[in-house]
Scaffold this motif. Structure first.
Motif, mmCIF file in Angstrom:
data_model
loop_
_atom_site.group_PDB
_atom_site.id
_atom_site.type_symbol
_atom_site.label_atom_id
_atom_site.label_comp_id
_atom_site.label_asym_id
_atom_site.label_seq_id
_atom_site.Cartn_x
_atom_site.Cartn_y
_atom_site.Cartn_z
ATOM 1 N N UNK A 230 -14.318 68.287 42.166
ATOM 2 C CA UNK A 230 -14.678 68.520 43.567
ATOM 3 C C UNK A 230 -13.761 67.754 44.515
ATOM 4 N N UNK A 231 -13.101 66.731 44.015
ATOM 5 C CA UNK A 231 -12.183 65.952 44.865
ATOM 6 C C UNK A 231 -10.757 66.494 44.832
ATOM 7 N N UNK A 232 -10.523 67.554 44.060
ATOM 8 C CA UNK A 232 -9.190 68.134 44.007
ATOM 9 C C UNK A 232 -8.649 68.206 42.596
ATOM 10 N N UNK A 233 -7.327 68.290 42.494
ATOM 11 C CA UNK A 233 -6.673 68.416 41.200
ATOM 12 C C UNK A 233 -5.884 67.157 40.899
ATOM 13 N N UNK A 234 -5.987 66.696 39.671
ATOM 14 C CA UNK A 234 -5.354 65.441 39.271
ATOM 15 C C UNK A 234 -4.488 65.678 38.034
ATOM 16 N N UNK A 235 -3.226 65.255 38.099
ATOM 17 C CA UNK A 235 -2.322 65.348 36.959
ATOM 18 C C UNK A 235 -2.527 64.119 36.083
ATOM 19 N N UNK A 236 -2.852 64.341 34.809
ATOM 20 C CA UNK A 236 -3.136 63.226 33.900
ATOM 21 C C UNK A 236 -1.937 62.848 33.049
ATOM 22 N N UNK A 237 -1.059 63.790 32.778
ATOM 23 C CA UNK A 237 0.088 63.509 31.931
ATOM 24 C C UNK A 237 0.408 64.693 31.041
ATOM 25 N N UNK A 267 4.965 72.122 39.340
ATOM 26 C CA UNK A 267 4.582 73.460 38.894
ATOM 27 C C UNK A 267 3.163 73.446 38.334
ATOM 28 N N UNK A 268 2.846 72.461 37.508
ATOM 29 C CA UNK A 268 1.510 72.368 36.924
ATOM 30 C C UNK A 268 0.441 72.233 38.004
ATOM 31 N N UNK A 269 0.718 71.413 39.006
ATOM 32 C CA UNK A 269 -0.241 71.230 40.100
ATOM 33 C C UNK A 269 -0.420 72.525 40.889
ATOM 34 N N UNK A 270 0.663 73.271 41.065
ATOM 35 C CA UNK A 270 0.576 74.550 41.782
ATOM 36 C C UNK A 270 -0.313 75.538 41.027
ATOM 37 N N UNK A 271 -0.124 75.617 39.731
ATOM 38 C CA UNK A 271 -0.960 76.502 38.919
ATOM 39 C C UNK A 271 -2.406 76.010 38.922
ATOM 40 N N UNK A 272 -2.590 74.705 38.826
ATOM 41 C CA UNK A 272 -3.925 74.141 38.856
ATOM 42 C C UNK A 272 -4.653 74.424 40.157
ATOM 43 N N UNK A 273 -3.931 74.379 41.252
ATOM 44 C CA UNK A 273 -4.528 74.665 42.562
ATOM 45 C C UNK A 273 -5.070 76.095 42.599
ATOM 46 N N UNK A 274 -4.328 77.023 41.995
ATOM 47 C CA UNK A 274 -4.787 78.411 41.967
ATOM 48 C C UNK A 274 -6.077 78.530 41.172
ATOM 49 N N UNK A 281 -13.572 74.108 37.087
ATOM 50 C CA UNK A 281 -13.781 72.669 37.172
ATOM 51 C C UNK A 281 -13.731 72.082 35.759
ATOM 52 N N UNK A 282 -13.189 70.869 35.664
ATOM 53 C CA UNK A 282 -13.139 70.191 34.381
ATOM 54 C C UNK A 282 -11.716 69.987 33.894
ATOM 55 N N UNK A 283 -11.585 69.801 32.591
ATOM 56 C CA UNK A 283 -10.291 69.515 31.970
ATOM 57 C C UNK A 283 -9.567 70.822 31.680
ATOM 58 N N UNK A 284 -8.281 70.853 32.002
ATOM 59 C CA UNK A 284 -7.486 72.052 31.769
ATOM 60 C C UNK A 284 -6.095 71.656 31.316
ATOM 61 N N UNK A 285 -5.378 72.628 30.793
ATOM 62 C CA UNK A 285 -4.021 72.348 30.355
ATOM 63 C C UNK A 285 -3.132 73.570 30.443
ATOM 64 N N UNK A 286 -1.846 73.329 30.346
ATOM 65 C CA UNK A 286 -0.842 74.392 30.346
ATOM 66 C C UNK A 286 0.246 74.017 29.355
#
Length: 400
Positions: A230-237, A267-274, A281-286
């Motif tokens: 809910x606070x946005x998208x966060x890149x973990x590594x 790029x990952x953050x851009x895809x995550x934003x979409x 919501x939750x954990x995701x990966x690419x």
């Protein structure tokens, strides 16, 4: 087992994985995982993922992965587990525990879709339809810019002649079902292999189309971890993928000498934003690769917990504690029983170069593939050093 060494510092997760009000309830069924080839053991094993990363949350876990002996080994390694844990031994018990959480007002988070018709859709953190849409490789153009897609075509599964084979390709099933570990991927270097791959994928069922993807010159490919909240998208590594065969991942490494490119993070953050805008919501990966020509390609969506999620979330803490900057995934099945395993692991743990994330006691499961199963990472000065230690640990556990 000797007493934990005093210098062992706790492993600290990089960030929370879920918003408040979410419970981890991962026990699904074989129907939902038929495109991964899961066994009954796999269904229960998955419920014991992310130990130490979900502290404070309600969880539904199979007893085989949370025995006193197994948790003591994690504690010895500095991985503290403090959950509102609901333990089960049978599928029926798992359903009861999960339904109790729904009655208490929790949303359910799971790596794979939960059994159809068992739990209300409104009680699930990610709707079944959205999960399937985002994880179907066919739909990558919905969230990935065209310039970052592979050179590929969608071909009917019953018409391989719709594509003229003229060189190495990957075939990937266009399915809404859960996929992973290369189970629904085929690498073809000849036309005969290409035709056989269509028949092989057809036999898996479900899909009507297949992605035919050119075998591109990839320098490195990474599993990227994101947390959408809910606070946005966060890149973990990101963890670089290791392969035994093309398309068949055998593990992952975090190597400071080959970092994930900054442009790939964007790029990952851009895809995550979409995906965030669509309601995920939750954990995701690419899976993002870098070609010899410097092109970044999003090969596969993984809008679920990945095999490298725990490694990414704990790598920085493990590095700070051990002084070893590289990590390599280490997953083994052993003939040792849980007490013998604990004893053999005590040295590598106390020396700081092995970090277990999950220990499964086969004696507490009806269909174990081995006496014990352990998952974690080995640390090293370099990737080569981590690989050496991985081999050392394998001899210790598998050859015993």
């Amino acid at each position: 087992m000797s007493q934990m060494t005093s210098h062992t510092k706790p492993l600290v997760p990089l960030m929370p994985l879920f918003d408040r009000g979410v419970a981890f309830a991962a026990r699904t069924d074989l129907r939902q995982t038929r495109m991964i080839g899961f066994s009954a053991f796999d269904l229960d094993s998955v419920t014991n993922g992310l130990l130490g990363l979900l502290n404070g949350m309600p969880t539904v876990r199979h007893i085989c992965g949370v025995t006193d002996e197994g948790l003591a080994v994690l504690e010895r390694a500095g991985l503290h587990v403090d959950e509102d844990m609901r333990i089960f031994e049978t599928a029926a018990e798992a359903k009861r525990r999960t339904k109790e959480l729904i009655e208490e007002g929790y949303k359910l988070a799971s790596p794979y879709p939960l059994p159809v018709g068992t739990y209300p859709q409104k009680a699930q953190l990610v709707s079944r339809d959205l999960w399937r849409r985002l994880n179907n490789k066919k739909n990558l153009p919905d969230i990935v810019p065209a310039k970052h897609l592979s050179d590929r075509r969608i071909v009917p599964l019953d018409d391989p002649a719709a594509f003229t084979f003229n060189g190495p390709v990957f075939l990937k099933s266009c399915t809404d079902e859960a996929t992973g570990i290369g189970y629904a991927v085929r690498h073809c270097t000849t036309e005969a292999e290409y035709l056989a791959a269509f028949e092989s994928l057809k036999a898996l069922g479900d899909a009507s189309d297949v992605i035919v993807e050119n075998d591109m010159d990839v320098v490195s490919c990474w599993c990227v971890s994101l947390v959408l909240s809910e606070t946005g998208i966060h890149y973990a590594g990101a963890a670089e993928q290791l392969f035994d065969l093309p398309g068949q991942q055998s593990g992952s490494v975090i190597n400071p000498s080959n970092p994930f490119p900054k442009a790939a993070i964007s790029l990952a953050l851009e895809v995550g934003e979409a995906a965030l805008a669509m309601g995920f919501r939750g954990v995701a990966g690419l899976d993002i690769g870098l070609t010899t020509r410097g092109r970044l390609i999003v090969f596969d969506p993984n809008f679920r917990i990945q095999g490298s999620t725990a490694q990414v979330m704990l790598h920085a803490s493990a590095t700070k504690r051990s002084g070893l900057p590289a990590s390599r995934s280490a997953n083994f099945r052993s003939s040792l029983n849980i007490r013998q395993l604990a004893l053999e692991l005590s040295g590598p743990i106390d020396d700081g170069w092995y970090m277990p994330f999950r220990l499964i006691d086969g004696a507490r499961h009806a269909e174990p593939p081995a006496n014990t199963t352990c998952t974690g990472i080995v640390m090293g000065k370099t990737q080569a050093d981590a690989e050496r230690r991985h081999g050392q640990l394998k001899k210790l556990l598998v050859a015993a």
